[in-house]
Design a protein around this motif. Structure first.
Motif, PDB file in Angstrom:
ATOM      1  N   GLN A  16       0.814  -1.211   0.000  1.00  0.00           N
ATOM      2  CA  GLN A  16       0.000   0.000   0.000  1.00  0.00           C
ATOM      3  C   GLN A  16       0.851   1.266   0.000  1.00  0.00           C
ATOM      4  O   GLN A  16       0.536   2.236  -0.698  1.00  0.00           O
ATOM      5  CB  GLN A  16      -0.924  -0.004   1.225  1.00  0.00           C
ATOM      6  CG  GLN A  16      -1.799   1.233   1.355  1.00  0.00           C
ATOM      7  CD  GLN A  16      -2.700   1.172   2.586  1.00  0.00           C
ATOM      8  OE1 GLN A  16      -2.880   0.103   3.197  1.00  0.00           O
ATOM      9  NE2 GLN A  16      -3.248   2.302   2.974  1.00  0.00           N
ATOM     10  N   TYR A  17       1.927   1.259   0.787  1.00  0.00           N
ATOM     11  CA  TYR A  17       2.714   2.487   0.964  1.00  0.00           C
ATOM     12  C   TYR A  17       4.007   2.523   0.156  1.00  0.00           C
ATOM     13  O   TYR A  17       4.519   3.615  -0.119  1.00  0.00           O
ATOM     14  CB  TYR A  17       3.018   2.690   2.452  1.00  0.00           C
ATOM     15  CG  TYR A  17       1.780   3.016   3.254  1.00  0.00           C
ATOM     16  CD1 TYR A  17       1.102   4.220   3.059  1.00  0.00           C
ATOM     17  CD2 TYR A  17       1.264   2.118   4.185  1.00  0.00           C
ATOM     18  CE1 TYR A  17      -0.045   4.523   3.778  1.00  0.00           C
ATOM     19  CE2 TYR A  17       0.120   2.409   4.907  1.00  0.00           C
ATOM     20  CZ  TYR A  17      -0.533   3.616   4.704  1.00  0.00           C
ATOM     21  OH  TYR A  17      -1.671   3.910   5.413  1.00  0.00           O
ATOM     22  N   ASN A  18       4.543   1.375  -0.202  1.00  0.00           N
ATOM     23  CA  ASN A  18       5.792   1.346  -0.971  1.00  0.00           C
ATOM     24  C   ASN A  18       5.482   1.475  -2.459  1.00  0.00           C
ATOM     25  O   ASN A  18       5.545   0.522  -3.221  1.00  0.00           O
ATOM     26  CB  ASN A  18       6.549   0.047  -0.676  1.00  0.00           C
ATOM     27  CG  ASN A  18       7.923  -0.023  -1.317  1.00  0.00           C
ATOM     28  OD1 ASN A  18       8.535  -1.085  -1.375  1.00  0.00           O
ATOM     29  ND2 ASN A  18       8.427   1.095  -1.804  1.00  0.00           N
ATOM     30  N   ASN A 205       6.136   2.741  18.068  1.00  0.00           N
ATOM     31  CA  ASN A 205       4.824   2.533  18.698  1.00  0.00           C
ATOM     32  C   ASN A 205       4.016   1.463  17.982  1.00  0.00           C
ATOM     33  O   ASN A 205       3.369   0.619  18.619  1.00  0.00           O
ATOM     34  CB  ASN A 205       4.038   3.849  18.729  1.00  0.00           C
ATOM     35  CG  ASN A 205       4.603   4.835  19.738  1.00  0.00           C
ATOM     36  OD1 ASN A 205       5.348   4.457  20.637  1.00  0.00           O
ATOM     37  ND2 ASN A 205       4.249   6.102  19.594  1.00  0.00           N
ATOM     38  N   VAL A 206       4.043   1.480  16.656  1.00  0.00           N
ATOM     39  CA  VAL A 206       3.302   0.463  15.889  1.00  0.00           C
ATOM     40  C   VAL A 206       3.911  -0.915  16.117  1.00  0.00           C
ATOM     41  O   VAL A 206       3.195  -1.902  16.306  1.00  0.00           O
ATOM     42  CB  VAL A 206       3.288   0.816  14.385  1.00  0.00           C
ATOM     43  CG1 VAL A 206       2.662  -0.320  13.577  1.00  0.00           C
ATOM     44  CG2 VAL A 206       2.519   2.113  14.146  1.00  0.00           C
ATOM     45  N   ALA A 207       5.246  -0.982  16.117  1.00  0.00           N
ATOM     46  CA  ALA A 207       5.922  -2.266  16.329  1.00  0.00           C
ATOM     47  C   ALA A 207       5.555  -2.862  17.687  1.00  0.00           C
ATOM     48  O   ALA A 207       5.370  -4.078  17.819  1.00  0.00           O
ATOM     49  CB  ALA A 207       7.432  -2.081  16.216  1.00  0.00           C
ATOM     50  N   ARG A 208       5.430  -2.010  18.692  1.00  0.00           N
ATOM     51  CA  ARG A 208       5.059  -2.504  20.027  1.00  0.00           C
ATOM     52  C   ARG A 208       3.625  -3.018  20.042  1.00  0.00           C
ATOM     53  O   ARG A 208       3.332  -4.049  20.643  1.00  0.00           O
ATOM     54  CB  ARG A 208       5.252  -1.395  21.070  1.00  0.00           C
ATOM     55  CG  ARG A 208       6.719  -1.068  21.310  1.00  0.00           C
ATOM     56  CD  ARG A 208       6.921   0.036  22.349  1.00  0.00           C
ATOM     57  NE  ARG A 208       8.338   0.379  22.433  1.00  0.00           N
ATOM     58  CZ  ARG A 208       8.919   1.363  21.741  1.00  0.00           C
ATOM     59  NH1 ARG A 208       8.183   2.126  20.935  1.00  0.00           N
ATOM     60  NH2 ARG A 208      10.211   1.578  21.834  1.00  0.00           N
ATOM     61  N   LEU A 245       5.187   0.028   8.946  1.00  0.00           N
ATOM     62  CA  LEU A 245       5.172   0.584  10.301  1.00  0.00           C
ATOM     63  C   LEU A 245       4.986   2.092  10.269  1.00  0.00           C
ATOM     64  O   LEU A 245       4.187   2.653  11.038  1.00  0.00           O
ATOM     65  CB  LEU A 245       6.461   0.222  11.033  1.00  0.00           C
ATOM     66  CG  LEU A 245       6.745  -1.274  11.222  1.00  0.00           C
ATOM     67  CD1 LEU A 245       8.085  -1.470  11.915  1.00  0.00           C
ATOM     68  CD2 LEU A 245       5.631  -1.943  12.027  1.00  0.00           C
ATOM     69  N   PHE A 246       5.707   2.759   9.374  1.00  0.00           N
ATOM     70  CA  PHE A 246       5.606   4.207   9.268  1.00  0.00           C
ATOM     71  C   PHE A 246       4.226   4.621   8.763  1.00  0.00           C
ATOM     72  O   PHE A 246       3.597   5.537   9.299  1.00  0.00           O
ATOM     73  CB  PHE A 246       6.685   4.733   8.323  1.00  0.00           C
ATOM     74  CG  PHE A 246       6.699   6.235   8.195  1.00  0.00           C
ATOM     75  CD1 PHE A 246       7.297   7.027   9.152  1.00  0.00           C
ATOM     76  CD2 PHE A 246       6.088   6.863   7.110  1.00  0.00           C
ATOM     77  CE1 PHE A 246       7.305   8.415   9.037  1.00  0.00           C
ATOM     78  CE2 PHE A 246       6.087   8.239   6.984  1.00  0.00           C
ATOM     79  CZ  PHE A 246       6.700   9.015   7.953  1.00  0.00           C
ATOM     80  N   PHE A 251      -0.018   7.756   8.821  1.00  0.00           N
ATOM     81  CA  PHE A 251      -1.198   7.976   7.984  1.00  0.00           C
ATOM     82  C   PHE A 251      -2.481   7.360   8.547  1.00  0.00           C
ATOM     83  O   PHE A 251      -3.578   7.772   8.197  1.00  0.00           O
ATOM     84  CB  PHE A 251      -0.957   7.430   6.578  1.00  0.00           C
ATOM     85  CG  PHE A 251       0.222   8.077   5.877  1.00  0.00           C
ATOM     86  CD1 PHE A 251       0.258   9.451   5.659  1.00  0.00           C
ATOM     87  CD2 PHE A 251       1.300   7.323   5.450  1.00  0.00           C
ATOM     88  CE1 PHE A 251       1.336  10.041   5.035  1.00  0.00           C
ATOM     89  CE2 PHE A 251       2.385   7.902   4.815  1.00  0.00           C
ATOM     90  CZ  PHE A 251       2.402   9.271   4.604  1.00  0.00           C
ATOM     91  N   GLU A 252      -2.339   6.356   9.424  1.00  0.00           N
ATOM     92  CA  GLU A 252      -3.518   5.660   9.937  1.00  0.00           C
ATOM     93  C   GLU A 252      -3.674   5.788  11.444  1.00  0.00           C
ATOM     94  O   GLU A 252      -4.671   5.294  11.996  1.00  0.00           O
ATOM     95  CB  GLU A 252      -3.474   4.181   9.540  1.00  0.00           C
ATOM     96  CG  GLU A 252      -3.429   3.952   8.024  1.00  0.00           C
ATOM     97  CD  GLU A 252      -3.521   2.493   7.646  1.00  0.00           C
ATOM     98  OE1 GLU A 252      -4.233   1.738   8.338  1.00  0.00           O
ATOM     99  OE2 GLU A 252      -2.867   2.097   6.651  1.00  0.00           O
ATOM    100  N   SER A 253      -2.699   6.418  12.105  1.00  0.00           N
ATOM    101  CA  SER A 253      -2.728   6.546  13.570  1.00  0.00           C
ATOM    102  C   SER A 253      -3.054   5.235  14.244  1.00  0.00           C
ATOM    103  O   SER A 253      -3.891   5.143  15.142  1.00  0.00           O
ATOM    104  CB  SER A 253      -3.758   7.624  13.981  1.00  0.00           C
ATOM    105  OG  SER A 253      -3.417   8.869  13.432  1.00  0.00           O
ATOM    106  N   PHE A 254      -2.393   4.178  13.783  1.00  0.00           N
ATOM    107  CA  PHE A 254      -2.680   2.801  14.235  1.00  0.00           C
ATOM    108  C   PHE A 254      -2.483   2.665  15.740  1.00  0.00           C
ATOM    109  O   PHE A 254      -1.473   3.106  16.271  1.00  0.00           O
ATOM    110  CB  PHE A 254      -1.747   1.835  13.481  1.00  0.00           C
ATOM    111  CG  PHE A 254      -1.938   0.390  13.837  1.00  0.00           C
ATOM    112  CD1 PHE A 254      -2.969  -0.350  13.288  1.00  0.00           C
ATOM    113  CD2 PHE A 254      -1.080  -0.229  14.729  1.00  0.00           C
ATOM    114  CE1 PHE A 254      -3.145  -1.682  13.614  1.00  0.00           C
ATOM    115  CE2 PHE A 254      -1.243  -1.564  15.074  1.00  0.00           C
ATOM    116  CZ  PHE A 254      -2.271  -2.281  14.507  1.00  0.00           C
TER     117      PHE A 254
END
Length: 254
Positions: A16-18, A205-208, A245-246, A251-254
């Motif tokens: 989606q992002y790459n 934060n996303v990785a955690r 992750l980024f 972009f999604e505030s996951f």
């Protein structure tokens, strides 16, 4: 979420992002304005160096840097006279100022004239599955000439427990072979398998939340933990997951 579910989810987010649309809002657009290898790597290195804070401000100031370097960064680095450096003094991006930029010009010329360029110095000290020692050695050579003490803070050192987010991002740009034409992949002496994820507050934060990282601090030890986790997902191209992750974080505030 099972391992298979996690991998499928992240692979979908990478796709989606790459893609080329990512360039439009990312600082990587600055080196994408050049075609000469040395221009790409110098503009990329300088852009990555100031890549903290507001993304729009990063892009604007990186473009301003290129204008000050006559939009020919390699020629400026190699052929500048002392008088040419004076026009760099007004530059400022957060704590990186004109004095720092002048020091970077002098140190970069030293790297190209005495160490055969950026790619050569990173590949010389590369380890089988890591470039963190290369970053440490690069910083050492970058500042082995007379330099401003204050400028040293603008290149992180993984061996002093820094995650070295900005320089790991620069290495991703240069080394990663990218079918989507976002990363350049112009440093053929190194492999994407040696790269580390540019660990920042968003990716951390996303990785955690996804169980890829348990350490609370975003430091070198956390980077090592995240590297190991991402290598289980794809040992040949682990940092492609930086896009996932980024993207999820920004972009999604996951």
């Amino acid at each position: 979420m099972t391992f298979i579910d996690l991998k499928e989810f992240l692979d979908t987010k990478v796709e989606q992002y790459n893609n080329p649309k990512f360039i439009e809002t990312d600082p990587i657009q600055v080196p994408h304005s050049f075609s000469l290898k040395e221009d790409i790597e110098i503009s990329g290195f300088l852009t990555a160096t100031i890549a903290w804070g507001n993304r729009k401000s990063i892009i604007n100031n990186a473009k301003r840097m290129m204008t000050l370097l006559d939009n020919a960064p390699y020629d400026f680095v190699i052929n500048h006279q002392d008088s040419d450096l004076e026009k760099l003094l007004p530059f400022v991006h957060r704590t990186f100022n004109g004095d720092d930029l002048i020091q970077f010009m002098v140190s970069l010329r030293h790297i190209y004239e005495n160490h055969n360029g950026l790619e050569h110095i990173f590949s010389t000290y590369a380890e089988k599955d890591s470039l963190q020692n290369s970053i440490h050695k690069f910083k050492s050579h970058f500042f082995e000439i007379d330099h401003l003490a204050r400028t040293q803070k603008h290149i992180s050192d993984p061996l002093k427990n820094s995650a070295a987010k900005r320089i790991n991002m620069f290495l991703r740009w240069m080394v990663r072979q990218d079918n989507a034409s976002v990363d350049f992949g112009i440093w053929n002496s190194l492999s994407p398998s040696q790269l580390s994820c540019p660990l920042d507050v968003h990716s951390g934060n996303v990785a955690r939340k996804l169980g890829l990282l348990s350490r609370k601090q975003n430091d070198a030890k956390a980077l090592q933990e995240l590297d190991q986790a991402l290598r289980t997902l794809d040992k040949n191209d682990p940092v492609k997951y930086d896009f996932a992750l980024f993207g999820l974080g920004v972009f999604e505030s996951f």
